[in-house]
Design a protein around this motif. Sequence first.
Motif, PDB file in Angstrom:
ATOM      1  N   VAL A 147      39.074  -0.136  11.963  1.00 53.24           N
ATOM      2  CA  VAL A 147      37.738  -0.179  12.557  1.00 53.24           C
ATOM      3  C   VAL A 147      37.421   1.172  13.206  1.00 53.24           C
ATOM      4  O   VAL A 147      38.335   1.922  13.577  1.00 53.24           O
ATOM      5  CB  VAL A 147      37.648  -1.315  13.609  1.00 53.24           C
ATOM      6  CG1 VAL A 147      37.859  -2.659  12.958  1.00 53.24           C
ATOM      7  CG2 VAL A 147      38.654  -1.097  14.729  1.00 53.24           C
ATOM      8  N   PRO A 148      36.135   1.517  13.355  1.00 52.51           N
ATOM      9  CA  PRO A 148      35.766   2.795  13.988  1.00 52.51           C
ATOM     10  C   PRO A 148      36.371   2.933  15.387  1.00 52.51           C
ATOM     11  O   PRO A 148      36.467   1.963  16.142  1.00 52.51           O
ATOM     12  CB  PRO A 148      34.234   2.722  14.041  1.00 52.51           C
ATOM     13  CG  PRO A 148      33.861   1.786  12.934  1.00 52.51           C
ATOM     14  CD  PRO A 148      34.957   0.766  12.867  1.00 52.51           C
ATOM     15  N   ASP A 149      36.785   4.142  15.723  1.00 50.64           N
ATOM     16  CA  ASP A 149      37.371   4.502  17.022  1.00 50.64           C
ATOM     17  C   ASP A 149      38.724   3.833  17.275  1.00 50.64           C
ATOM     18  O   ASP A 149      39.229   3.858  18.403  1.00 50.64           O
ATOM     19  CB  ASP A 149      36.428   4.151  18.181  1.00 50.64           C
ATOM     20  CG  ASP A 149      35.136   4.938  18.130  1.00 50.64           C
ATOM     21  OD1 ASP A 149      35.176   6.102  17.678  1.00 50.64           O
ATOM     22  OD2 ASP A 149      34.092   4.393  18.526  1.00 50.64           O
ATOM     23  N   THR A 177      37.433  -1.858   8.561  1.00 48.96           N
ATOM     24  CA  THR A 177      37.891  -3.082   9.201  1.00 48.96           C
ATOM     25  C   THR A 177      39.387  -2.988   9.426  1.00 48.96           C
ATOM     26  O   THR A 177      40.069  -2.139   8.826  1.00 48.96           O
ATOM     27  CB  THR A 177      37.546  -4.316   8.334  1.00 48.96           C
ATOM     28  OG1 THR A 177      37.923  -5.498   9.034  1.00 48.96           O
ATOM     29  CG2 THR A 177      38.302  -4.269   7.009  1.00 48.96           C
ATOM     30  N   GLY A 178      39.904  -3.829  10.261  1.00 52.19           N
ATOM     31  CA  GLY A 178      41.334  -3.781  10.561  1.00 52.19           C
ATOM     32  C   GLY A 178      41.766  -5.042  11.277  1.00 52.19           C
ATOM     33  O   GLY A 178      40.997  -5.995  11.434  1.00 52.19           O
ATOM     34  N   GLY A 179      43.017  -5.061  11.740  1.00 56.18           N
ATOM     35  CA  GLY A 179      43.534  -6.191  12.491  1.00 56.18           C
ATOM     36  C   GLY A 179      43.575  -7.474  11.688  1.00 56.18           C
ATOM     37  O   GLY A 179      43.793  -7.477  10.470  1.00 56.18           O
ATOM     38  N   SER A 180      43.348  -8.598  12.350  1.00 51.16           N
ATOM     39  CA  SER A 180      43.436  -9.912  11.705  1.00 51.16           C
ATOM     40  C   SER A 180      42.417 -10.077  10.595  1.00 51.16           C
ATOM     41  O   SER A 180      42.704 -10.710   9.586  1.00 51.16           O
ATOM     42  CB  SER A 180      43.229 -11.044  12.694  1.00 51.16           C
ATOM     43  OG  SER A 180      43.638 -10.761  13.914  1.00 51.16           O
ATOM     44  N   ARG A 181      41.214  -9.512  10.796  1.00 44.70           N
ATOM     45  CA  ARG A 181      40.179  -9.657   9.759  1.00 44.70           C
ATOM     46  C   ARG A 181      40.630  -8.985   8.467  1.00 44.70           C
ATOM     47  O   ARG A 181      40.476  -9.566   7.379  1.00 44.70           O
ATOM     48  CB  ARG A 181      38.874  -9.051  10.261  1.00 44.70           C
ATOM     49  CG  ARG A 181      37.715  -9.189   9.279  1.00 44.70           C
ATOM     50  CD  ARG A 181      36.423  -8.691   9.890  1.00 44.70           C
ATOM     51  NE  ARG A 181      36.045  -9.483  11.051  1.00 44.70           N
ATOM     52  CZ  ARG A 181      34.957  -9.256  11.766  1.00 44.70           C
ATOM     53  NH1 ARG A 181      34.145  -8.251  11.460  1.00 44.70           N
ATOM     54  NH2 ARG A 181      34.674 -10.016  12.816  1.00 44.70           N
ATOM     55  N   ASP A 192      42.423  -4.927  -1.870  1.00 46.32           N
ATOM     56  CA  ASP A 192      43.580  -4.518  -2.667  1.00 46.32           C
ATOM     57  C   ASP A 192      44.672  -3.897  -1.799  1.00 46.32           C
ATOM     58  O   ASP A 192      45.846  -3.938  -2.167  1.00 46.32           O
ATOM     59  CB  ASP A 192      43.154  -3.514  -3.744  1.00 46.32           C
ATOM     60  CG  ASP A 192      42.128  -4.091  -4.694  1.00 46.32           C
ATOM     61  OD1 ASP A 192      42.341  -5.226  -5.184  1.00 46.32           O
ATOM     62  OD2 ASP A 192      41.087  -3.421  -4.931  1.00 46.32           O
ATOM     63  N   ALA A 193      44.275  -3.323  -0.690  1.00 43.99           N
ATOM     64  CA  ALA A 193      45.234  -2.659   0.194  1.00 43.99           C
ATOM     65  C   ALA A 193      44.659  -2.577   1.595  1.00 43.99           C
ATOM     66  O   ALA A 193      43.433  -2.705   1.793  1.00 43.99           O
ATOM     67  CB  ALA A 193      45.574  -1.264  -0.328  1.00 43.99           C
ATOM     68  N   GLY A 194      45.523  -2.364   2.557  1.00 43.76           N
ATOM     69  CA  GLY A 194      45.076  -2.238   3.938  1.00 43.76           C
ATOM     70  C   GLY A 194      46.054  -1.425   4.768  1.00 43.76           C
ATOM     71  O   GLY A 194      47.274  -1.543   4.596  1.00 43.76           O
ATOM     72  N   PHE A 195      45.523  -0.557   5.619  1.00 44.06           N
ATOM     73  CA  PHE A 195      46.342   0.227   6.544  1.00 44.06           C
ATOM     74  C   PHE A 195      46.398  -0.496   7.886  1.00 44.06           C
ATOM     75  O   PHE A 195      45.383  -0.994   8.389  1.00 44.06           O
ATOM     76  CB  PHE A 195      45.743   1.623   6.740  1.00 44.06           C
ATOM     77  CG  PHE A 195      45.918   2.545   5.568  1.00 44.06           C
ATOM     78  CD1 PHE A 195      47.110   3.230   5.383  1.00 44.06           C
ATOM     79  CD2 PHE A 195      44.883   2.728   4.644  1.00 44.06           C
ATOM     80  CE1 PHE A 195      47.274   4.094   4.307  1.00 44.06           C
ATOM     81  CE2 PHE A 195      45.040   3.584   3.576  1.00 44.06           C
ATOM     82  CZ  PHE A 195      46.229   4.276   3.393  1.00 44.06           C
TER      83      PHE A 195
END
Length: 437
Positions: A147-149, A177-181, A192-195
């Motif tokens: 997510v931003p910032d 986007t990030g975290g649980s979402r 397909d992928a996520g950091f």
Amino acid sequence: MRRLLRDLKIMLLTNLWLIPVIAALVGALFYFVAPPPPMHARLATGAASGGYHAFAERLRDELAKQGFDLQLVNSKGSQDNLAKLDNDEVELALVQSGQELSVSEKQRDKLSALGVMYREPLWLFIRADKTFTGLDELKQWRVAIGVPDSGTQAVTGALFAANRIEPEHYPQSWQATGGSRAADALIAGKLDAGFFVGPAENALIQRLAAEPDLRLASLRRVPAYLARLTYLSEVEVGEGMLDMAQNTPREDILTLGPVATLVAGEDFHPSLTPLILEAAKTVLKNGSLLDPTGTFPARPPQSLHTLDEADYYYEKGLPILQRYLPFRIASLADRYIILAIPLLVLLFPLFKAIGPIYRWRVRARIYRWYKHLREVDQQLYKGGLKADISEEIARLERMEDELARVDVPLSYSNELYQLHVHLRYMIERLRALRERR
């Protein structure tokens, strides 16, 4: 023995003036020079579900054993934590290394680092049916970049920038986007992928590692990234380290990541540094899946000023008194020792004056009687007394009776008896003069 006690009493009564003077000096020094450190502070932690908050809760509980109240303040992440420090909303904050470089030099000068608490590896989870060879390949994928910032987007953005992929050129398939979402979308096949950034024990990382449809990718060219992004460090992750049942990762991999740094603002009391670092050491004493025992806390990055108290802690450990006494008591004792030096400097001339003042005060009890004898003697020298001789004799005899009740130390008795002799001499002289008349 009684005589000795009486002399001591006289000496104490003679020097009673020292008590208010010493009390005033001690009170002034403690009030103006060395106020005690507060036993409370506020710590900006990030989201309630994040790794910073989990660590902060353990740190809070450990500090509570020393009577220290650490209040946890939730935030949006490292950038928000830095803003809260700058606005004096908190005294402490957990900040991802490298984030301090995003603020102005003026703001950075107001910050001080206490130490590194733990490493925060960057994890790249991909769908099991995908083959990953490099970051360029991600341009064709649906990817969560944070997510931003957030700390995650700060790291991914730095990696992309090193590959000359600027935000304005990010593919539309990349999602902020990030975290649980992001984890939910990745598990559901919508990504397909996520950091993700966080310690290996983090519940979110463990959840992703346990998913059979996901696998952990290894980053390539790690040394090249480290040469350009000095606030990151290399992280080696052995096969099965995150989840042995799912064998995640499936082989030894390399990744990199920042470190979680404890940063203090201008309102933080430096004397609290060893207390907080020792509590952090206790919390981290068993290490983690990736951090060996006794590794952290460690010296902070050079991009931030380090408190002198923190340097001392890393070089020599706790201050001597705090090794054996509770913090409250040790802190007070340190203040007493530090203040004793200037106090002694101020008191030395006072104590040096005790002897002369004591002698003057004792002799004054004797010499004040000579004033009247001197006046009588001068009147006799000039040819007569202003008062009747019989009245003067009676007055001197009353003085002689009063003088018998004067109490002086034994060492000054000689002067007292000389006064008796001189008084008696004057009485006899006046009697002889009255008889001649």
